[in-house]
Design an enzyme around this catalytic site. Structure first.
Site, PDB file in Angstrom:
ATOM      1  N   TRP A 133       0.864  -1.182   0.000  1.00 25.02           N
ATOM      2  CA  TRP A 133       0.000   0.000   0.000  1.00 25.02           C
ATOM      3  C   TRP A 133       0.903   1.235   0.000  1.00 25.02           C
ATOM      4  CZ3 TRP A 133      -1.639   2.731   4.921  1.00 25.02           C
ATOM      5  CH2 TRP A 133      -2.592   3.718   4.654  1.00 25.02           C
ATOM      6  N   ASP A 215      -1.293  -5.271   9.512  1.00 31.51           N
ATOM      7  CA  ASP A 215      -2.173  -4.225   9.005  1.00 31.51           C
ATOM      8  C   ASP A 215      -3.433  -4.932   8.518  1.00 31.51           C
ATOM      9  OD1 ASP A 215      -3.463  -2.209   7.754  1.00 31.51           O
ATOM     10  OD2 ASP A 215      -1.855  -1.684   6.361  1.00 31.51           O
ATOM     11  N   LYS A 251     -13.383  -0.099   5.210  1.00 25.70           N
ATOM     12  CA  LYS A 251     -13.945  -0.973   4.176  1.00 25.70           C
ATOM     13  C   LYS A 251     -15.056  -1.863   4.720  1.00 25.70           C
ATOM     14  CE  LYS A 251     -10.407   0.727   2.398  1.00 25.70           C
ATOM     15  NZ  LYS A 251      -9.606   1.053   1.277  1.00 25.70           N
TER      16      LYS A 251
HETATM   17  N1  PMP Z   1      -3.665  -0.426   5.056  1.00 25.97           N
HETATM   18  C1  PMP Z   1      -3.986  -0.853   3.838  1.00 25.97           C
HETATM   19  C2  PMP Z   1      -3.280  -2.036   3.290  1.00 25.97           C
HETATM   20  C3  PMP Z   1      -4.974  -0.202   3.101  1.00 25.97           C
HETATM   21  O1  PMP Z   1      -5.282  -0.649   1.898  1.00 25.97           O
HETATM   22  C4  PMP Z   1      -5.633   0.909   3.682  1.00 25.97           C
HETATM   23  C5  PMP Z   1      -6.706   1.617   2.919  1.00 25.97           C
HETATM   24  N2  PMP Z   1      -6.510   1.889   1.621  1.00 25.97           N
HETATM   25  C6  PMP Z   1      -5.269   1.298   4.964  1.00 25.97           C
HETATM   26  C7  PMP Z   1      -4.283   0.615   5.620  1.00 25.97           C
HETATM   27  C8  PMP Z   1      -5.843   2.439   5.729  1.00 25.97           C
HETATM   28  O2  PMP Z   1      -7.014   2.973   5.388  1.00 25.97           O
HETATM   29  P1  PMP Z   1      -7.832   3.897   6.359  1.00 25.97           P
HETATM   30  O3  PMP Z   1      -6.867   4.815   7.023  1.00 25.97           O
HETATM   31  O4  PMP Z   1      -8.783   4.585   5.477  1.00 25.97           O
HETATM   32  O5  PMP Z   1      -8.492   2.999   7.344  1.00 25.97           O
END
Ligand code: PMP
Length: 402
Positions: A133, A215, A251
């Site tokens: 990411w 993560d 998500k």
């Molecule tokens: N880690 C990964 C691998 C992700 O794909 C995302 C969202 N695109 C996130 C962390 C964090 O997203 P958010 O801060 O919106 O929860």
């Protein structure tokens, strides 16, 4: 004279720049496969029905007010989140070795965890998968880490996991290095280790005394099953690891802009929990003092009510099934058209994203010629596909590759 004259223009953030370009494009058949956000069959953003129910209940609850939350957030939210991740009967929970910290979505949980590791445990080296990411590197460097390193992950030739390269790079990592691991639905490749491979990964991490930082941005989204998607984290816990896990509700609850997340902390020694909590409290206090309540209240409302919990699971199933269906349809269309190359990876991959195998020039061609917005790496978000655009997308990929 200006204090700001020396500021250099920073590079655009690819995914946000792409969405802007998409919005400004007047082509009727344009498709946005860039951003990782769920869309319905009609291509519309979707507020989960269970979230609407929770919001109505919260709006009618006059006992709620706008006072500050504690620095570590809503206690019920963080404990339910950690329980959801580790499983109700997790030894880490029954032995009081685990706790949660409400954070600003997944990114905020990564940042708080990384700040603590860099500033309180004086960690300097972190590893992320190649590719990963787009924000891991920036978050960890901003948090005070100094040495960003990659471990091999994706083998472009086999379009699968490079497990040998992965293990070799972990084997060569210095003791104490922090290893960022995608808990499930790897972003951007959609390719996860098998359970056997996770066991090998865990074994090297243990031997080399590395620190696993999971993560978990897609629990439930990958397979449609919350428990299945938490398997890797739970396996590490049963193996006695101390670990961090950043959880996002962007998500799986569709709470993208509510910035709702949790940092789960698993430790070996329950007597050390209060000291660690007190230091994380100072970390958070120095950054944003305390988190917002709305998203955390929605999640707590749902997770603490059996019937709503089940409805949420159904909502997750709706989303994950639609994505799995779109994978099938895209592969079928590409194969029907006789598009050069093999396309089984589209259905083998899991979660929100697919690494199509298109190179940078081909991906740019998709944007320029066909108005299909996708990352230069060839990553597409499966959520942007719908029954009414999948044929157009397949035809465009076919034209690009033929
Ligand atoms: N880690 C990964 C691998 C992700 O794909 C995302 C969202 N695109 C996130 C962390 C964090 O997203 P958010 O801060 O919106 O929860």
């Amino acid at each position: 004279m200006s204090w700001f004259s020396g500021v250099q223009q920073g590079p655009p953030i690819e995914v946000f720049a792409l969405t802007k370009q998409f919005t400004e494009d007047s082509f009727p058949q344009k498709v946005n496969l860039g951003v990782g956000a769920y869309r319905s069959d009609e291509g519309k953003p979707w507020v989960l029905p269970v979230v609407r129910i929770a919001e109505k209940a919260l709006a009618n609850d006059d006992s709620l007010n706008k006072e500050y939350l504690p620095v570590l957030g809503l206690e019920i939210f963080s404990s339910l989140s950690t329980k959801m991740l580790l499983g109700e009967d997790s030894p880490a929970l029954t032995q009081n070795k685990a706790f949660g910290v409400q954070c600003l979505s997944g990114t905020g949980a990564l940042r708080v965890g990384a700040e603590f590791l860099a500033r309180k445990l004086e960690k300097t080296v972190f590893y992320f998968s190649k590719p990963t990411w787009g924000n891991h590197r920036l978050v960890f460097l901003s948090a005070g880490f100094q040495d960003a390193r990659e471990y091999r992950y994706w083998n472009g030739e086999t379009r699968g996991l490079d497990i040998d390269g992965f293990l070799e790079d972990l084997n060569n990592a210095p003791e104490g290095a922090v290893i960022i691991l995608h808990a499930c639905a790897h972003n951007p490749t959609g390719c996860d280790p098998t359970q056997e491979q996770w066991k090998q990964i865990a074994s090297v991490i243990k031997d080399k005394k590395l620190f696993p930082f999971f993560d978990s941005a897609y629990q439930g989204f990958a397979s449609g099953d919350l428990d299945k998607d938490a398997w890797a984290v739970r396996y590490f816990v049963t193996q006695g690891f101390e670990l961090f896990c950043a959880q996002s509700y962007a998500k799986n609850f569709g709470l993208y802009n509510e910035r709702t997340g949790n940092l789960s902390v698993v430790m070996n020694n329950p007597s050390e929990v209060p000291a660690v909590k007190s230091q994380i409290t100072l970390t958070v206090r120095g950054m944003y003092s305390n988190p917002p309540s709305h998203g955390a209240r929605i999640v707590s409302h749902v997770l603490s009510n059996k019937e709503l919990y089940n409805q949420w699971r159904d909502n997750i199933k709706t989303m994950s099934s639609r994505i799995i269906e779109m994978r099938k349809r895209l592969r079928e269309e590409l194969e029907r058209l006789g598009t050069p190359g093999s396309w089984n990876h589209i259905t083998d991959q899991i979660g929100m994203f697919s690494y199509t195998g298109l190179n940078e020039a081909q991906s740019e061609h998709m944007v320029k010629k066909h108005h299909i917005y996708m990352l230069k790496s060839g990553r597409i978000s499966m959520c942007g596909l719908t029954p009414s655009n999948v044929e157009y997308v397949a035809k465009s990929i076919n034209e690009t590759l033929s």
